[in-house]
Enzyme design. Sequence first.
Site, PDB file in Angstrom:
ATOM      1  N   LYS A  10       0.960  -0.946  -0.118  1.00  0.00           N
ATOM      2  CA  LYS A  10      -0.045   0.207  -0.417  1.00  0.00           C
ATOM      3  C   LYS A  10       1.166   1.081  -0.327  1.00  0.00           C
ATOM      4  CE  LYS A  10       0.739   1.510   4.551  1.00  0.00           C
ATOM      5  NZ  LYS A  10       1.592   3.203   5.195  1.00  0.00           N
ATOM      6  N   ASP A 136      -2.126  -1.868  10.085  1.00  0.00           N
ATOM      7  CA  ASP A 136      -2.712  -1.593   8.325  1.00  0.00           C
ATOM      8  C   ASP A 136      -3.293  -2.987   8.193  1.00  0.00           C
ATOM      9  OD1 ASP A 136      -1.383   0.906   8.400  1.00  0.00           O
ATOM     10  OD2 ASP A 136       0.497   0.102   7.683  1.00  0.00           O
TER      11      ASP A 136
END
Length: 289
Positions: A10, A136
Amino acid sequence: MVVLEKAPAKINLSLDVLHKRTDGFHEVEMVMTTVDLADRIELKLIERNQIKVVSESRFVPNDERNLAYRAAKLMKEHFSIKKGVRIFIEKNIPVAAGLAGGSSDAAAVLRGLNKVWEIHADLDELAELGARIGSDVSFCVYGGTALARGRGEKITALPSPPPCWVVLAKPSVGVSTQTVYQKLNVNKAEHPDTEAMIKALENKNFEAICANVSNTLEGVTTRLHPEVNQIKEKMRDAGADAVLMSGSGPTVFALVSQDARVQRIYNSLKGFCPEVHIVRMLGNRETPC
């Protein structure tokens, strides 16, 4: 039974740190999206009731230091599973890079074991479990593009960005996320306009996305590691539309709309950084389990 899962990296299009919470964590507000640099996770049932992590990368631990191992252990405990699994990790995402490689591996293990062990949990339940592993992981369970609040576990899906190239460059330095947060002065740091970034995504406005990339942690990391600013300068000079550090760093990414500029940016960095990748945005969520 063998299940293969993709664990994409990401990037943070924006990252804001609002304040330190009473539980010791920081309240954050982040707009994140996935890119097509990914680890590959292979999950295989084994006869012994144990978790076995295997990788050809020397940077991947095979015990509880590994978030993928912790994800498997949590699944076993939460769903009372008495079966074993062999987890093979093909590592392609740079380690300790601000790209959520470990978190994405853990999320892939949650999704994969949901199939291997025939648990039939939905993604929302897996994301709740992911929040126990790391900040995350919840986002990585879904993938795509999202706003993450709280410690990172409160996820709101957002429209995917318009297609573009992304150049990732990681210098050889290592960054401690804990150290970066400890040295952050929230009151003196720059803060992104999160709502402007969300609006830019909703309008598929690439120029507005580029104008609003911002990371509150960047100032701390660049003071500790000037190489980060040097990478940003090289990317800008070579024609990047926008540049930003991802997460707590040290990886920097460039957003590039024109094909002709991509190779120029890559070439400008290849001798300066040990790890440079040209990737595309993924932007869309995982399909339901």
